[in-house]
Motif scaffolding. Structure first.
Motif, PDB file in Angstrom:
ATOM      1  N   GLY A 199      20.706 -14.433  -0.080  1.00  0.00           N
ATOM      2  CA  GLY A 199      21.270 -13.817   1.113  1.00  0.00           C
ATOM      3  C   GLY A 199      20.250 -13.133   1.994  1.00  0.00           C
ATOM      4  N   GLN A 200      19.018 -13.033   1.533  1.00  0.00           N
ATOM      5  CA  GLN A 200      17.980 -12.400   2.352  1.00  0.00           C
ATOM      6  C   GLN A 200      17.483 -13.346   3.438  1.00  0.00           C
ATOM      7  N   ILE A 201      17.141 -12.754   4.576  1.00  0.00           N
ATOM      8  CA  ILE A 201      16.428 -13.461   5.636  1.00  0.00           C
ATOM      9  C   ILE A 201      14.971 -13.039   5.550  1.00  0.00           C
ATOM     10  N   VAL A 202      14.068 -14.002   5.413  1.00  0.00           N
ATOM     11  CA  VAL A 202      12.645 -13.707   5.269  1.00  0.00           C
ATOM     12  C   VAL A 202      11.909 -14.229   6.495  1.00  0.00           C
ATOM     13  N   LEU A 203      10.784 -13.578   6.784  1.00  0.00           N
ATOM     14  CA  LEU A 203       9.971 -13.920   7.956  1.00  0.00           C
ATOM     15  C   LEU A 203       8.518 -14.038   7.524  1.00  0.00           C
ATOM     16  N   TRP A 204       7.939 -15.222   7.757  1.00  0.00           N
ATOM     17  CA  TRP A 204       6.523 -15.451   7.454  1.00  0.00           C
ATOM     18  C   TRP A 204       5.720 -15.513   8.751  1.00  0.00           C
ATOM     19  N   ASP A 205       4.456 -15.147   8.646  1.00  0.00           N
ATOM     20  CA  ASP A 205       3.545 -15.154   9.796  1.00  0.00           C
ATOM     21  C   ASP A 205       2.280 -15.889   9.396  1.00  0.00           C
ATOM     22  N   ASN A 212      12.714 -13.630  27.135  1.00  0.00           N
ATOM     23  CA  ASN A 212      12.809 -12.171  27.217  1.00  0.00           C
ATOM     24  C   ASN A 212      14.020 -11.599  26.499  1.00  0.00           C
ATOM     25  N   ALA A 213      14.981 -12.441  26.139  1.00  0.00           N
ATOM     26  CA  ALA A 213      16.186 -11.954  25.457  1.00  0.00           C
ATOM     27  C   ALA A 213      16.647 -13.019  24.475  1.00  0.00           C
ATOM     28  N   HIS A 214      16.258 -12.877  23.232  1.00  0.00           N
ATOM     29  CA  HIS A 214      16.637 -13.842  22.211  1.00  0.00           C
ATOM     30  C   HIS A 214      16.926 -13.115  20.903  1.00  0.00           C
ATOM     31  N   ASN A 215      17.694 -13.781  20.054  1.00  0.00           N
ATOM     32  CA  ASN A 215      18.093 -13.215  18.771  1.00  0.00           C
ATOM     33  C   ASN A 215      18.050 -14.295  17.706  1.00  0.00           C
ATOM     34  N   LEU A 216      17.930 -13.824  16.476  1.00  0.00           N
ATOM     35  CA  LEU A 216      18.046 -14.700  15.311  1.00  0.00           C
ATOM     36  C   LEU A 216      19.487 -14.632  14.821  1.00  0.00           C
ATOM     37  N   ILE A 217      20.140 -15.793  14.755  1.00  0.00           N
ATOM     38  CA  ILE A 217      21.532 -15.872  14.305  1.00  0.00           C
ATOM     39  C   ILE A 217      21.542 -16.493  12.907  1.00  0.00           C
ATOM     40  N   SER A 218      22.238 -15.849  11.990  1.00  0.00           N
ATOM     41  CA  SER A 218      22.353 -16.357  10.619  1.00  0.00           C
ATOM     42  C   SER A 218      23.800 -16.276  10.178  1.00  0.00           C
ATOM     43  N   VAL A 219      24.214 -17.274   9.378  1.00  0.00           N
ATOM     44  CA  VAL A 219      25.577 -17.328   8.856  1.00  0.00           C
ATOM     45  C   VAL A 219      25.487 -17.667   7.371  1.00  0.00           C
ATOM     46  N   SER A 220      26.212 -16.916   6.545  1.00  0.00           N
ATOM     47  CA  SER A 220      26.234 -17.144   5.099  1.00  0.00           C
ATOM     48  C   SER A 220      27.554 -17.798   4.696  1.00  0.00           C
ATOM     49  N   LEU A 252      13.867 -10.074  15.811  1.00  0.00           N
ATOM     50  CA  LEU A 252      12.721 -10.465  14.997  1.00  0.00           C
ATOM     51  C   LEU A 252      11.726  -9.332  14.800  1.00  0.00           C
ATOM     52  N   ASP A 253      11.805  -8.305  15.634  1.00  0.00           N
ATOM     53  CA  ASP A 253      10.907  -7.168  15.482  1.00  0.00           C
ATOM     54  C   ASP A 253      11.352  -6.218  14.379  1.00  0.00           C
ATOM     55  N   MET A 254      12.628  -6.283  14.013  1.00  0.00           N
ATOM     56  CA  MET A 254      13.134  -5.360  12.994  1.00  0.00           C
ATOM     57  C   MET A 254      14.251  -6.049  12.215  1.00  0.00           C
ATOM     58  N   LEU A 255      13.990  -6.343  10.941  1.00  0.00           N
ATOM     59  CA  LEU A 255      14.978  -6.990  10.084  1.00  0.00           C
ATOM     60  C   LEU A 255      15.594  -6.013   9.086  1.00  0.00           C
ATOM     61  N   SER A 256      15.428  -4.713   9.317  1.00  0.00           N
ATOM     62  CA  SER A 256      15.969  -3.743   8.374  1.00  0.00           C
ATOM     63  C   SER A 256      17.494  -3.675   8.445  1.00  0.00           C
ATOM     64  N   GLN A 257      18.048  -3.975   9.609  1.00  0.00           N
ATOM     65  CA  GLN A 257      19.501  -4.014   9.737  1.00  0.00           C
ATOM     66  C   GLN A 257      19.862  -4.915  10.919  1.00  0.00           C
ATOM     67  N   PRO A 258      21.012  -5.594  10.858  1.00  0.00           N
ATOM     68  CA  PRO A 258      21.393  -6.499  11.952  1.00  0.00           C
ATOM     69  C   PRO A 258      21.822  -5.725  13.186  1.00  0.00           C
ATOM     70  N   GLN A 259      21.574  -6.314  14.342  1.00  0.00           N
ATOM     71  CA  GLN A 259      22.031  -5.711  15.587  1.00  0.00           C
ATOM     72  C   GLN A 259      23.535  -5.851  15.746  1.00  0.00           C
ATOM     73  N   ASP A 260      24.067  -6.938  15.205  1.00  0.00           N
ATOM     74  CA  ASP A 260      25.503  -7.180  15.311  1.00  0.00           C
ATOM     75  C   ASP A 260      25.925  -8.063  14.147  1.00  0.00           C
ATOM     76  N   SER A 261      27.154  -7.916  13.704  1.00  0.00           N
ATOM     77  CA  SER A 261      27.684  -8.738  12.610  1.00  0.00           C
ATOM     78  C   SER A 261      29.154  -9.028  12.867  1.00  0.00           C
ATOM     79  N   MET A 262      29.637 -10.117  12.253  1.00  0.00           N
ATOM     80  CA  MET A 262      31.015 -10.552  12.492  1.00  0.00           C
ATOM     81  C   MET A 262      31.492 -11.349  11.285  1.00  0.00           C
ATOM     82  N   GLU A 263      32.764 -11.181  10.936  1.00  0.00           N
ATOM     83  CA  GLU A 263      33.393 -11.961   9.880  1.00  0.00           C
ATOM     84  C   GLU A 263      34.114 -13.143  10.525  1.00  0.00           C
TER      85      GLU A 263
END
Length: 639
Positions: A351-357, A390-398, A408-419
């Motif tokens: 369930g984790q989202i990981v980011l590599w550089d 200038n305005a983009h987001n990472l969208i993930s669905v489990s 992408l600058d901060m993965l500590s908590q989602p900006q928005d979530s939905m069931e």
């Protein structure tokens, strides 16, 4: 008591010594001052020399009485004394040898010498159509007077091209050339250069320190990639391209234009991809030659990381990955961060989202989401970056139906979530999703139950919208039409399923427009061509790759290829040029196919023909609905 007296005696003796020392220093200082005064006093000989010098200049010495000049005799006295002058001898009168001279002020003439100007020559003097700001020769402009007899009254008028009278006085200055170097000078210069080139020998400690620095590791990593490319390339190419920092490789066409599907190459790594299933693939937008593929765990290697993501390069003939990334959970989905060419995103089974550089020297993620109720706690099969620069987001669905929007600058908590729930019932177990072309709000999802849903991120209708039923098994792949052209087909999308079928849908209609039923095994993925409006690809569990051109035929594929060794193909992705197709199997191998020009390149009338094909499909579908005898033949996907 005796000790106290002894101590006092010692102090008195020490004090007396200090007084004697001070007195002695004062006497010595006085003697030195007397000697300096005696040396500074002028001697008698020096005083006489100074007096003689002043007398030569006509200046009387201090204290001397000036000698008065004798008065002039009157003419009468002179006449009366003339007889006596002839008879008596003349006695000379004592006169001072020097008379006092009067000093006056004199006028000092100042002369200003201007700085030397260097002569410059310009080729532009031969251009008659331009007005030049500088003359060919630069003269020293001196302030002259009419008394200067040698003045040169000439000025160069560069604008009109002829000589005019002016006030130019100095001749041009020509700088002398340096003398030629002799053989000894050349030898000395060569020795000096050799001394500069000589590299000092480093100790073992210094070498070890340099090898552990981050700069050296970055240099070594970059150089090893270049050498690996150079060793595998036959033709001279730009092997110095740097993907951390991209030129587009020349996509050569097929050697035979009539060949429809041709295997170009395969990507496989003995350590990192062996016995692993390719779970997802994605092409880089900034570097079209790069392909990222994610893999699940290898049961035969329990000590290796469970999740792996490899970046492959189709531009060079090297067989090793360009970059290797891994994490401690199987990677079920991956993609390049569309507006960040250095970042790779992965969705894991945990369930984790990981980011590599790829700019980092480590292969582990530089960021990861927390395992908490605010984020995902079920496997993430869907990740995608949507939006603009200038305005983009990472969208993930489990798979528990939770959709999260991340920065992408901060993965500590989602900006928005939905069931994602359909009509307040149980959550939709999402297996795949795809955004409509040019839309960051509306998308479609496939589920484990076989149903397909439209969904919306924002607005009053946020969440699950319409439901499309038609598949008899889990939906394995879904893809929206993305080819722009004369006619808009963005409402179309394709789905693949375990029920051995591929279905064509429109978001405007609840029923499938058409069902492609030529396969005899699970169909694991389907994908539209990015350049041809009527072309798509599908892969199944028998190792079969099919290309469908709906403008040519809707019953059978236009071209097919079967991968040897009996592996199952479970993922396919088109290159953005439409000339290549990447296919992944369940043994960790990626196959790159070249698409023939006669299939990949659309003709001008392909859009209008596809529109006509869709109309025929709709007409045939309505005819089948009116004919009850046709329903029995469509009830089962098996044939």
């Amino acid at each position: 008591m005796s000790d106290r007296k002894a101590e006092l005696e010692r102090k008195k003796a020490k004090l007396q010594l200090m007084r004697d020392e001070k007195k002695r220093k004062e006497e010595e200082k006085k003697k030195r001052e007397d000697a300096e005064q005696a040396a500074a006093a002028p001697t008698s000989s020096e005083s006489s020399d100074i007096t003689a010098l002043l007398q030569d200049l006509g200046i009387p010495p201090a204290g001397a009485t000036p000698v008065s000049q004798p008065a002039k005799p009157s003419p009468a006295s002179v006449a009366s004394k003339e007889p006596t002058l002839s008879t008596a001898p003349v006695v000379p009168t004592s006169v001072s040898p020097q008379t006092a001279k009067k000093l006056t002020f004199s006028k000092v003439t100042q002369t200003n010498v201007p700085p030397r100007e260097q002569v410059t020559y310009s080729k532009e003097t031969q251009t008659p159509h331009e007005v030049l700001e500088k003359d060919v020769l630069t003269y020293d402009d001196l302030h002259h007077t009419d008394d200067d007899a040698d003045s040169l009254d000439v000025a160069v008028d560069m604008q009109h091209g002829h000589m005019q009278h002016g006030h130019m006085h100095a001749m041009p200055h020509v700088e002398m050339m340096k003398p030629a170097l002799t053989a000894e000078d050349l030898a000395a210069l060569e020795k000096e250069k050799e001394a500069r080139r000589r590299v000092p020998e480093l100790s073992d400690e210094e070498k070890m320190y340099i090898m552990t620095t981050e700069e050296f590791q970055r240099f070594f990593d970059r150089s090893s990639r270049i050498m690996e490319r150079a060793l595998t390339e036959e033709d001279v190419q730009s092997i110095f391209v740097d993907y951390t920092g991209g030129e587009d490789g020349d996509n050569e066409g097929d050697a035979q234009a009539g060949e429809r599907l041709k295997l170009n190459r395969e990507f496989f790594d003995e350590r990192w991809s062996k016995h692993r299933t390719v779970t997802c693939m994605d092409w880089s937008v900034q570097y079209p030659e790069l392909l990222v593929a994610s893999y699940n765990s290898n049961d035969d290697a329990p000590h290796e990381p469970d999740g792996v993501a490899l970046v492959w390069n189709i531009r060079f003939k090297k067989t090793t990955p360009e970059y290797i990334f891994h994490c401690q959970s199987p990677v079920m989905s991956s993609c390049f961060a569309k507006f960040h060419p250095n970042l790779v995103v992965g969705g894991t089974y945990s369930g984790q989202i990981v980011l590599w550089d790829n700019r980092s020297n480590k292969r582990t993620p530089v960021q990861r989401t927390p395992l908490s109720a605010a984020a995902h706690t079920h496997p993430v099969y869907c990740v995608n970056v949507v939006g603009t620069q200038n305005a983009h987001n990472l969208i993930s669905v489990s798979t528990d139906g939770k959709m999260c929007s991340w920065s992408l600058d901060m993965l500590s908590q989602p900006q928005d979530s939905m069931e994602l729930q359909h009509r307040q019932s149980k959550a939709v177990a999402v297996t795949s999703f795809s955004f409509l072309t040019g839309d960051v709000n509306n998308f479609v999802v496939g589920s484990e139950e076989g149903a397909v849903y439209t969904a919306c991120r924002h607005g009053s209708k946020a969440g699950i919208g319409d439901m499309f039923e038609g598949h008899q098994g889990p939906v394995t792949g879904i893809d929206c039409h993305t080819v722009p052209g004369q006619i808009d087909f963005s409402q179309l999308f394709l789905t693949s399923s375990f029920d051995w079928t591929v279905k064509l849908w429109s978001i405007k209609e609840q029923k499938a427009l058409y069902s492609f039923e030529d396969n005899s095994d699970y169909i694991y993925d389907v994908c539209w061509s990015p350049t041809h409006p009527a072309l798509f690809a599908s892969v199944d569990g028998t190792g079969r790759l099919d290309l469908w051109n709906l403008n040519n035929d809707t019953e059978v594929p236009t071209a097919s290829a079967i991968v040897e060794s009996g592996v199952a193909l479970n993922r396919c992705r088109w290159h953005q040029s439409g000339q290549h197709l990447a296919v992944g199997d369940d043994m960790g191998k990626i196959h790159i196919y070249d698409i023939g020009e006669n299939i990949a390149n659309p003709k001008i009338d392909e859009w209008s023909r596809f529109m006509h094909t869709l109309q025929e499909i709709k007409n045939n579908s309505s005819d089948r609905d009116d004919d009850p005898s046709s329903l029995s033949s469509m009830s089962s996907p098996l044939r």
